[in-house]
Design a protein around this motif. Structure first.
Motif, PDB file in Angstrom:
ATOM      1  N   SER A 253      -3.864 -14.079   0.428  1.00 57.78           N
ATOM      2  CA  SER A 253      -3.527 -12.939  -0.141  1.00 57.78           C
ATOM      3  C   SER A 253      -2.168 -12.318   0.280  1.00 57.78           C
ATOM      4  O   SER A 253      -2.099 -12.428   1.246  1.00 57.78           O
TER       5      SER A 253
ATOM      6  N   ALA B  32      -0.191  -8.709  -0.447  1.00 60.37           N
ATOM      7  CA  ALA B  32      -0.357  -7.224  -0.760  1.00 60.37           C
ATOM      8  C   ALA B  32       0.843  -6.437  -0.962  1.00 60.37           C
ATOM      9  O   ALA B  32       1.580  -6.556   0.027  1.00 60.37           O
ATOM     10  N   ASN B  33       0.725  -5.437  -1.655  1.00 59.25           N
ATOM     11  CA  ASN B  33       2.279  -4.638  -1.673  1.00 59.25           C
ATOM     12  C   ASN B  33       1.904  -3.240  -1.148  1.00 59.25           C
ATOM     13  O   ASN B  33       1.190  -2.484  -1.531  1.00 59.25           O
ATOM     14  N   HIS B  34       2.484  -3.137   0.067  1.00 59.96           N
ATOM     15  CA  HIS B  34       2.168  -1.965   1.077  1.00 59.96           C
ATOM     16  C   HIS B  34       3.494  -0.883   0.743  1.00 59.96           C
ATOM     17  O   HIS B  34       3.514   0.138   1.460  1.00 59.96           O
TER      18      HIS B  34
ATOM     19  N   LEU C 165       3.404  -6.872  -8.392  1.00 56.71           N
ATOM     20  CA  LEU C 165       2.280  -6.197  -7.751  1.00 56.71           C
ATOM     21  C   LEU C 165       2.539  -4.669  -7.754  1.00 56.71           C
ATOM     22  O   LEU C 165       3.856  -4.365  -7.175  1.00 56.71           O
TER      23      LEU C 165
ATOM     24  N   ALA D  17      -1.608  -2.810  -4.596  1.00 55.04           N
ATOM     25  CA  ALA D  17      -2.247  -3.893  -5.311  1.00 55.04           C
ATOM     26  C   ALA D  17      -2.102  -5.314  -4.355  1.00 55.04           C
ATOM     27  O   ALA D  17      -1.121  -5.425  -3.537  1.00 55.04           O
ATOM     28  N   ALA D  18      -3.138  -6.117  -4.693  1.00 57.45           N
ATOM     29  CA  ALA D  18      -3.173  -7.415  -4.054  1.00 57.45           C
ATOM     30  C   ALA D  18      -3.366  -8.544  -4.624  1.00 57.45           C
ATOM     31  O   ALA D  18      -3.933  -8.342  -5.807  1.00 57.45           O
TER      32      ALA D  18
ATOM     33  N   THR E  18      -5.064 -12.648  -4.560  1.00 56.43           N
ATOM     34  CA  THR E  18      -5.469 -13.838  -3.954  1.00 56.43           C
ATOM     35  C   THR E  18      -5.252 -15.041  -4.521  1.00 56.43           C
ATOM     36  O   THR E  18      -5.487 -15.234  -5.927  1.00 56.43           O
TER      37      THR E  18
END
Length: 381
Positions: free
Chosen positions: A295, A297-299, A333, A337-338, A340
């Protein structure tokens, strides 16, 4: 056009055998065409070449049939060209039989002291290329006199026939598959850029794909030259330019080149976090597949456009590991959002790679940055 099509064979769909290409039937067809175009010529050498085909590789066949043509049709370029022009009136004069014909044209017209036969030979090659690409034979002209050849080829960029326009781009590629390298082009990767500038907005996808492949070849010799060219094209685009540039910069994107990535909108992956990276097993048998999932993810605080690839580190005969990048996907993203992603990488034996058992590795690459790695073992069964 899906794959590079030459004589009905897609060269991007695996490596055909010599018998699928310059076959006995192809040579028999050539003999039949010449019987009409040159009824007084006895194809003695061609029949000997036909009998010698079994066991010969494709390049050997092409040379042998070329030499047989020159022996059976003596007298130099002008008489030979007249026979070829008469043969072109026959629609059966097509396909892989044309390869040795075009090589014979080049051998006669690009020889030292050929005079204006040089330009006449290139013109004949342009007439032949609709029957089978002249991209291999034109290398002889480029080797003989790069600038003189390019002077003729520039006029082809405005030709009505897409096959001739494609020949201008494809035949001058620095790293043309199946073809010998032309030292003058590899030493001067900018020599043919004027051709690409004239063709990158061509109406034909067949031509545009060749342009992209040519610029990709350039990128492997001079990355800055390739990205600078792509930047110019993006400043004067049409509806297809984005696709041309993406295909042209694919090797640089895989290599993580920051200029190429930035041109395509892929910024350094700040705030991108890789998680849940797992393999389906720690051992893969030869012929099987490596399954993996992860996965991203956009942090960060802004949407992120991502080029997501994976890298297989193949074990070499000396025990070291050599990386090869494989395309996965592109995603955008939003913040928070993430995505997989799952993939199975095949270790089915192929003719272009030899596998060695032992430790290998897989990594995930996002916008040119490698974010995670797992080792695994490749077995032998």
């Amino acid at each position: 056009m899906p794959g590079r099509i030459v004589g009905g064979v897609g060269l991007d769909r695996g490596v055909p055998t010599a018998d699928e290409l310059l076959s006995a039937d192809a040579v028999l067809g050539l003999i039949g065409c010449l019987r009409v175009a040159a009824p007084d010529a006895e194809p003695t050498a061609l029949r000997r070449a036909l009998a010698a085909l079994p066991g010969q590789a494709l390049a050997e066949r092409a040379r042998a049939v070329r030499d047989a043509l020159l022996a059976d049709l003596p007298g130099g370029f002008r008489p030979f060209a007249s026979v070829v022009d008469r043969a072109l009136a026959d629609r059966a004069f097509t396909g892989w039989m044309i390869w040795p014909v075009s090589e014979a044209v080049a051998a006669l017209a690009a020889r030292p002291g050929a005079g204006d036969e040089f330009e006449a030979g290139l013109a004949l090659l342009a007439r032949l290329t609709g029957r089978l690409t002249g991209e291999f034979a034109i290398r002889t002209f480029l080797d003989a006199d790069l600038d003189r050849t390019l002077g003729v080829v520039r006029s082809w960029t405005g030709h009505a026939d897409e096959h001739v326009r494609r020949l201008a781009s494809e035949g001058t590629r620095p790293r043309l598959p199946w073809a010998r390298r032309v030292r003058a082009i590899t030493d001067r990767p900018d020599a043919a850029l004027g051709l690409l500038d004239a063709l990158y907005r061509d109406e034909s996808e067949y031509v545009r794909r060749s342009v992209a492949n040519h610029l990709n070849d350039v990128s492997r010799l001079d990355a800055a030259l390739a990205t600078g060219t792509a930047r110019r094209w993006l400043a004067a685009p049409d509806g297809h330019t984005g696709a041309v540039v993406r295909h042209a910069l694919r090797s640089l994107v895989k290599a993580g080149d920051p200029d190429a990535l930035a041109l395509l909108g892929f910024e350094p992956p700040a705030g991108i976090v890789l998680s849940v990276f797992a393999l389906t097993g720690s051992t893969v048998e030869l012929g099987g597949g490596l399954g993996f999932a992860f996965s991203v993810a956009n942090h960060g605080a802004e949407p992120a456009r991502l080029a997501i690839d994976y890298v297989i580190h193949h074990r070499k005969a000396n025990g070291t590991l050599a990386p090869k990048v494989f395309k996965l996907t592109t995603r955008t993203l939003d913040p928070g959002a993430a995505a997989t992603i799952e993939r199975t990488h095949s270790f089915r034996p192929i003719s272009t790679r030899r596998y060695y058992p032992g430790e290998h590795a897989v990594e995930i690459q996002v916008n040119g940055t490698r974010l995670g790695r797992h080792e695994f073992l490749l077995g032998t069964s």
